[in-house]
Design an enzyme around this catalytic site. Structure first.
Site, PDB file in Angstrom:
ATOM      1  N   TYR A 120      20.963   8.524  23.172  1.00 24.72           N
ATOM      2  CA  TYR A 120      19.852   9.058  23.969  1.00 24.72           C
ATOM      3  C   TYR A 120      18.505   8.887  23.262  1.00 24.72           C
ATOM      4  O   TYR A 120      17.473   8.818  23.906  1.00 24.72           O
ATOM      5  CB  TYR A 120      20.054  10.558  24.223  1.00 24.72           C
ATOM      6  CG  TYR A 120      20.779  10.888  25.506  1.00 24.72           C
ATOM      7  CD1 TYR A 120      22.020  10.324  25.792  1.00 24.72           C
ATOM      8  CD2 TYR A 120      20.233  11.780  26.426  1.00 24.72           C
ATOM      9  CE1 TYR A 120      22.688  10.649  26.963  1.00 24.72           C
ATOM     10  CE2 TYR A 120      20.905  12.105  27.588  1.00 24.72           C
ATOM     11  CZ  TYR A 120      22.126  11.544  27.860  1.00 24.72           C
ATOM     12  OH  TYR A 120      22.780  11.868  29.008  1.00 24.72           O
ATOM     13  N   LYS A 140      34.998   7.911  19.642  1.00 23.29           N
ATOM     14  CA  LYS A 140      35.562   6.603  20.002  1.00 23.29           C
ATOM     15  C   LYS A 140      35.657   5.830  18.691  1.00 23.29           C
ATOM     16  O   LYS A 140      35.099   4.737  18.533  1.00 23.29           O
ATOM     17  CB  LYS A 140      34.669   5.919  21.048  1.00 23.29           C
ATOM     18  CG  LYS A 140      35.218   4.638  21.639  1.00 23.29           C
ATOM     19  CD  LYS A 140      36.386   4.833  22.594  1.00 23.29           C
ATOM     20  CE  LYS A 140      36.953   3.480  23.010  1.00 23.29           C
ATOM     21  NZ  LYS A 140      38.191   3.602  23.827  1.00 23.29           N
ATOM     22  N   ASP A 182      38.054   8.335  25.991  1.00 23.78           N
ATOM     23  CA  ASP A 182      38.736   7.920  27.228  1.00 23.78           C
ATOM     24  C   ASP A 182      39.968   8.786  27.469  1.00 23.78           C
ATOM     25  O   ASP A 182      40.220   9.255  28.585  1.00 23.78           O
ATOM     26  CB  ASP A 182      39.083   6.420  27.204  1.00 23.78           C
ATOM     27  CG  ASP A 182      39.769   5.968  25.924  1.00 23.78           C
ATOM     28  OD1 ASP A 182      39.819   6.736  24.939  1.00 23.78           O
ATOM     29  OD2 ASP A 182      40.269   4.816  25.901  1.00 23.78           O
ATOM     30  N   ASP A 210      27.666  14.622  27.773  1.00 22.82           N
ATOM     31  CA  ASP A 210      27.032  14.589  29.091  1.00 22.82           C
ATOM     32  C   ASP A 210      28.098  14.315  30.152  1.00 22.82           C
ATOM     33  O   ASP A 210      28.205  15.008  31.161  1.00 22.82           O
ATOM     34  CB  ASP A 210      25.958  13.492  29.108  1.00 22.82           C
ATOM     35  CG  ASP A 210      25.272  13.380  30.461  1.00 22.82           C
ATOM     36  OD1 ASP A 210      24.985  14.423  31.068  1.00 22.82           O
ATOM     37  OD2 ASP A 210      25.045  12.242  30.914  1.00 22.82           O
ATOM     38  N   ASP A 246      30.212  17.206  32.875  1.00 24.55           N
ATOM     39  CA  ASP A 246      30.228  17.093  34.340  1.00 24.55           C
ATOM     40  C   ASP A 246      31.668  17.103  34.838  1.00 24.55           C
ATOM     41  O   ASP A 246      31.996  17.736  35.836  1.00 24.55           O
ATOM     42  CB  ASP A 246      29.569  15.779  34.800  1.00 24.55           C
ATOM     43  CG  ASP A 246      28.122  15.974  35.235  1.00 24.55           C
ATOM     44  OD1 ASP A 246      27.438  16.814  34.627  1.00 24.55           O
ATOM     45  OD2 ASP A 246      27.683  15.276  36.176  1.00 24.55           O
TER      46      ASP A 246
HETATM   47  C1  IPM Z   1      22.275  16.952  31.669  1.00 25.81           C
HETATM   48  C2  IPM Z   1      21.557  15.929  32.496  1.00 25.81           C
HETATM   49  C3  IPM Z   1      20.484  15.273  31.651  1.00 25.81           C
HETATM   50  C4  IPM Z   1      21.169  14.586  30.490  1.00 25.81           C
HETATM   51  C5  IPM Z   1      19.561  14.293  32.400  1.00 25.81           C
HETATM   52  C6  IPM Z   1      18.903  14.946  33.601  1.00 25.81           C
HETATM   53  C7  IPM Z   1      18.528  13.678  31.507  1.00 25.81           C
HETATM   54  O1  IPM Z   1      22.464  15.009  33.008  1.00 25.81           O
HETATM   55  O2  IPM Z   1      21.628  17.895  31.180  1.00 25.81           O
HETATM   56  O3  IPM Z   1      23.498  16.831  31.519  1.00 25.81           O
HETATM   57  O4  IPM Z   1      21.639  13.455  30.617  1.00 25.81           O
HETATM   58  O5  IPM Z   1      21.258  15.200  29.429  1.00 25.81           O
HETATM   59 MG    MG Z   2      24.501  15.492  32.691  1.00 25.59          MG
END
Ligand code: IPM
Ligand code: MG
Length: 352
Positions: free
Chosen positions: A135, A186, A218, A242, A246
């Protein structure tokens, strides 16, 4: 106690308003000041992280954030896009430790896309490193090669001190939980994460009570769906965290349920839902404010050391769910379907 309130874009303002409502209902001695960030920052000051917003955030004890981003800003130069404002505030405040708990409320077992027996009782903490990795690594960018072809570059990098400090956060949190840390990397392909694994192993010598395991990312993605209850604390780098957070959110029924805390070395923190700005449903009063409300609870716990009021909010959320209130994303047959604002009111009522 000073809180910078940064609603941001899309559904940000509606969900943050609910969390603010709950904090006010607790009658704590909080001074809350609002400022724009993301697309809202760009509109107000031509910058996704206006100087005044950064100054306010630096002077505050904690930051409560909604979400940033909207398709209408996708054409802007990269440094002006909403997401850059978010990444910059994380970096400027040195918020390297991102805590993303995935907790399944029993009432929502049916809302998950996985079978109830796979997810019921789930209580997982994902610790994501937030200020390093691909990042932020240099060099980065899109350039044109001599032959005229374009090339995109990002750089994955971690120093051992960066790995060690996030590792420490994970081990310390595991000590207060079930004493299991799974480090995700990884290491079979990427040297950066080979170092990550070595440092985690070195660090584990200081925590003899904690059981450390390692998993390739993975496989971890697969195991999260196959048998998520095997995990207690997961620790990983910025980009893997990240993605995995999710994924983990869907185990709990909806990404609309997941709070997060981003902490610096002194527990100053920024608190935001793990989900995004959802511009497609913005302004319709249908967004789920619970992740933001639960983020406010995390703020009381981690920055203000106020476990009692943190629990009060969390219990009010549980009670609200038990009473059958649901926003659209977690609605099931026979529930009391409510909008964002009414859900906030229901949580306030449940606080009493
Ligand atoms: C998160 C989001 C952010 C990230 C984006 C909006 C930059 O996806 O907080 O998980 O990738 O960190
Ligand atoms: Mg995110």
């Amino acid at each position: 106690m000073k809180i910078a309130v940064l609603p941001g874009d899309g559904i940000g303002p509606e969900i943050v308003a609910q969390a603010v409502k709950i904090l006010k209902a607790l009658n704590l001695n909080l001074e809350m000041t609002e400022a724009p960030i993301g697309g809202a920052g760009y509109e107000a000051a031509g910058d996704p992280l206006p100087d005044a917003t950064l100054k306010l955030a630096k002077e505050s004890d904690a930051v409560l954030l909604g979400a940033v981003g909207d398709w209408k800003y996708d054409k802007l130069e990269r440094h002006l896009r909403p997401e850059r404002g978010l990444l910059r505030i994380r970096k400027e405040l040195n918020l390297f430790a991102n805590l993303r708990p995935a907790l399944l409320y029993p009432e929502l077992a049916d809302a998950s896309t996985l079978k109830p027996e796979v997810v019921s009782g789930l209580d997982l903490m994902i610790i994501r490193e937030l200020t390093g990795d691909i990042y932020f690594g240099q060099p980065r960018g899109i350039s044109t090669l001599e032959n005229g072809e374009r090339e995109g570059i990002n750089t994955m990098r971690y120093t051992e001190s960066e790995i060690r400090r996030i590792g420490r956060v994970a081990f310390d949190i595991a000590m207060k939980r079930n004493k299991k840390v799974c480090s995700v990397d990884k290491a079979n392909v990427l040297e950066t994460t080979e170092l990550w694994r070595q440092v985690m192993i070195e660090l584990s010598a200081e925590y003899p009570e904690v059981e450390l395991s390692h998993m390739y990312v993975d496989n971890a993605a697969m195991q999260l769906i196959r048998a998520p209850k095997q995990f207690d604390v997961m620790v990983t780098g910025n980009i893997f965290g990240d993605i995995l957070s999710d994924e983990a959110s869907m185990l709990t029924g909806s990404i609309g349920m997941l709070p997060s805390a981003s902490l610096d070395a002194n527990n100053k923190g920024m608190y935001e839902p793990s989900h995004g700005s959802a511009p497609d449903i913005a302004g319709k009063d249908i967004a789920n404010p619970l992740a933001t409300i639960l983020s406010a609870a995390m703020m009381l716990r981690y920055t203000f050391n106020d476990e009692a009021n943190a629990l009060k909010i969390e219990n009010a959320v549980k009670k609200t769910l038990a009473q059958g209130y649901r926003t659209a994303d977690i609605a099931t047959e026979g529930c009391k379907k409510v909008g964002c604002n009414a859900m906030g009111d229901a949580v306030v009522a449940a606080l009493q």
